[in-house]
Design a protein around this motif. Structure first.
Motif, mmCIF file in Angstrom:
data_model
loop_
_atom_site.group_PDB
_atom_site.id
_atom_site.type_symbol
_atom_site.label_atom_id
_atom_site.label_comp_id
_atom_site.label_asym_id
_atom_site.label_seq_id
_atom_site.Cartn_x
_atom_site.Cartn_y
_atom_site.Cartn_z
ATOM 1 N N UNK A 1 0.807 -1.275 -0.009
ATOM 2 C CA UNK A 1 0.036 0.078 -0.023
ATOM 3 C C UNK A 1 0.943 1.238 0.101
ATOM 4 N N UNK B 1 0.725 0.612 5.981
ATOM 5 C CA UNK B 1 -0.136 -0.133 6.708
ATOM 6 C C UNK B 1 0.385 -1.287 7.434
ATOM 7 N N UNK B 2 1.687 -1.034 8.075
ATOM 8 C CA UNK B 2 2.132 -1.894 9.140
ATOM 9 C C UNK B 2 1.215 -2.188 10.261
ATOM 10 N N UNK B 3 1.381 -3.191 10.775
ATOM 11 C CA UNK B 3 0.527 -3.216 12.392
ATOM 12 C C UNK B 3 1.254 -2.707 13.339
ATOM 13 N N UNK B 4 0.850 -1.367 14.017
ATOM 14 C CA UNK B 4 1.733 -0.760 14.885
ATOM 15 C C UNK B 4 1.980 -1.296 16.083
ATOM 16 N N UNK B 5 1.151 -2.219 16.401
ATOM 17 C CA UNK B 5 1.265 -2.784 17.934
ATOM 18 C C UNK B 5 1.972 -4.081 18.048
ATOM 19 N N UNK B 6 2.703 -4.460 16.809
ATOM 20 C CA UNK B 6 3.520 -5.744 16.657
ATOM 21 C C UNK B 6 4.969 -5.120 16.088
ATOM 22 N N UNK C 1 9.567 -1.743 16.448
ATOM 23 C CA UNK C 1 8.299 -1.436 15.930
ATOM 24 C C UNK C 1 8.205 -0.526 14.667
ATOM 25 N N UNK D 1 6.505 -8.342 4.254
ATOM 26 C CA UNK D 1 5.463 -8.788 4.757
ATOM 27 C C UNK D 1 4.667 -9.599 3.860
ATOM 28 N N UNK D 2 4.333 -8.955 2.659
ATOM 29 C CA UNK D 2 3.651 -9.583 1.428
ATOM 30 C C UNK D 2 4.343 -10.800 0.916
ATOM 31 N N UNK E 1 -5.423 -0.632 8.122
ATOM 32 C CA UNK E 1 -5.155 -1.878 8.870
ATOM 33 C C UNK E 1 -6.088 -3.026 8.599
ATOM 34 N N UNK F 1 -3.855 -9.936 3.284
ATOM 35 C CA UNK F 1 -2.868 -11.042 3.553
ATOM 36 C C UNK F 1 -3.562 -12.305 3.505
ATOM 37 N N UNK G 1 -6.452 -0.305 23.298
ATOM 38 C CA UNK G 1 -5.441 0.632 23.852
ATOM 39 C C UNK G 1 -5.983 2.058 23.930
#
Lengths: 243, 218
Positions: A86, A90-95, A136, A152-153, B119, B126, B144
């Motif tokens: 994208x 759009x990475x997952x910020x909590x991981x 992170x 990731x893809x 998100x 995926x 959160x």
């Protein structure tokens, strides 16, 4: 016909009264890199998003590697095989980076944690960010985040990758690090559809360039044909504005 | 007017026992409310129309009617329909849980909607299902963000639970009333009751602040 990875026939998409795609026909062969260019609002992003069913087409058909896309019924199966990168990462910020890479293979493909970790390590090394495995997303630069997003893809081992303006949200000095990764993928034979404004990339890496305007493909050809000798007036005027 | 501090001090143990019950009702109601609210909050956002409609009706009804009336409905009106008496404790917990659930549903809905659309798209692209993306990507981030409003809801419920005193359930406020009925020391006892509520709500506010800071570091 098995080497037709993505076959789009008469694809239409409208948002209410607004017709964004008015019958797009496009076939992307295995290992082919197709670069989609066009003015903003021409429908090029929508076209890409339809392939991954992030937008529901209003008409026409999409066949991925011989399997017709039939809405929610098999969409998760198709998405496993077609990765998406994208504009805004759009990475997952909590991981952390490693977890970002391992989540989908484990939850969707059902691979073991160890295998997911090995795959993630392999692709993270490939995009040159192995040392950021425990970081992170908000600790990374835009270019690094986009490279992680590509890794990731890749971890899903997709048959094709879609790139939706992957460098448009980046600071200029970070554009090349992302394009370099994409070039490498192209050289290794990844099937790719890339929406971009990077004409240098289109010229150098694209097997075929597709010019989209008003929701249809106005013109397509090799980079030499399209950039060197555009046939349609619209394409000429578009290229004259950006080159 | 002369203040009877001695009486205030003497009544504290009784009031504290009532406060324990207040905390119990509140904690159970907010816990149940969390479960209800999580499900209803998601239902309000889902694409299945009847489910969304039901969730909307529930939230509208609860938010549009006083908690006191809801308590009366459960305690006095419901027995007429089911044909047996409702235990005051059960009535208190049910009414408060159902009430809290509606407010928490709105908190969840807002929390989920505050997460960037990209998100969900990234998760889906995926190959993850809607439910998987919700569980692993959206909810952990939403949770959160909803800690501060959940703290507010807990504080509101702590105070609103005083309403169950009207069905004779002996929590903090009802204890105060009973002591006053014996001693006529209205001012002292109500002040003492107020102080106990204040200490409890202050503690909850501080705890939420701590949680907020802890989750912020990541």
């Amino acid at each position: 016909m098995s080497n037709e990875m993505i076959k789009i026939t008469d694809l239409k998409k409208s948002f209410g009264d607004l017709n964004v795609l008015n019958g797009v026909n496009l076939t992307i062969k295995e290992k082919e890199v197709v670069v989609i260019i066009g003015p903003s609002g021409s429908g090029k992003s929508t076209l890409l998003r339809c392939i991954n069913y992030l937008e529901e087409p209003t008409g026409g058909s999409i066949v991925i590697d011989g399997i017709p896309l039939s809405g929610e019924a098999n969409i998760n199966e198709i998405r496993k095989e077609v990765g998406m990168v994208f504009q805004r990462f759009n990475l997952f910020p909590h991981m952390n980076v490693m977890e970002n890479l391992m989540l989908a293979p484990m939850k969707v493909r059902g691979v073991s944690k160890q295998e997911a970790e090995e795959t993630a390590t392999k692709y993270l090394t490939k995009v040159g960010l192995f040392d950021k495995a425990r970081s992170y997303p908000d600790q990374l630069s835009g270019g690094q985040q986009q490279r992680v997003a590509i890794a990731r893809a890749l971890c899903m081992k997709p048959k094709a990758l879609l790139f939706d303006e992957p460098t448009s949200a980046l600071d200029p000095e970070m554009v090349n690090e992302v394009l370099d990764v994409m070039k490498e993928l192209a050289n290794e034979g990844m099937t790719m559809a890339v929406v971009t404004h990077e004409m240098g990339f289109a010229r150098e890496v694209g097997d075929r360039v597709v010019f989209v305007d008003s929701g249809v493909i106005q013109e397509e050809g090799t980079p030499e044909e399209l950039f060197g000798n555009p046939k349609t007036e619209r394409c000429k005027s578009f290229l004259s504005k950006i080159l | 007017m002369e203040l009877n501090f001695d009486l205030m001090v003497k009544s504290f143990p009784l009031l504290l026992a009532g406060a324990g019950i207040t905390v119990e009702i509140t904690a159970m109601s907010v816990f149940m409310g969390l479960i209800i609210g999580c499900l209803v909050g998601i239902a309000r956002l889902c694409t299945i129309k009847p489910l969304r409609y039901l969730a909307n009706v529930y939230v509208d009804f609860i938010r549009g009617t006083p908690l006191l009336v809801q308590i009366f409905l459960v305690y006095f009106a419901l027995p007429g329909i089911i044909g047996s008496r409702v235990d005051p404790f059960l009535a208190a917990i049910s009414a408060c849980s159902i009430n809290s659930g509606a407010y928490i549903a709105e908190i969840f809905r807002a929390g989920i909607q505050s997460i960037d659309k990209g998100q969900m798209e990234a998760g889906r692209s995926l190959g993850m299902s809607w439910a998987q993306t919700m569980r692993y990507i959206i909810m952990p981030q939403a949770f959160k963000r909803i800690i501060p409003p959940l703290g507010n809801e807990f504080i509101a419920m702590l105070k609103d639970s005083s309403l169950v005193s009207v069905i004779g359930f002996e929590e903090l406020t009802r204890r105060g009333q009973l002591i006053i009925a014996r001693t006529y020391a209205s001012f002292e006892i109500w002040m003492a009751v107020a102080i106990v509520y204040l200490v409890m709500t202050f503690a909850v506010a501080r705890f939420t602040g701590y949680l907020e800071r802890r989750f912020e570091t990541k």
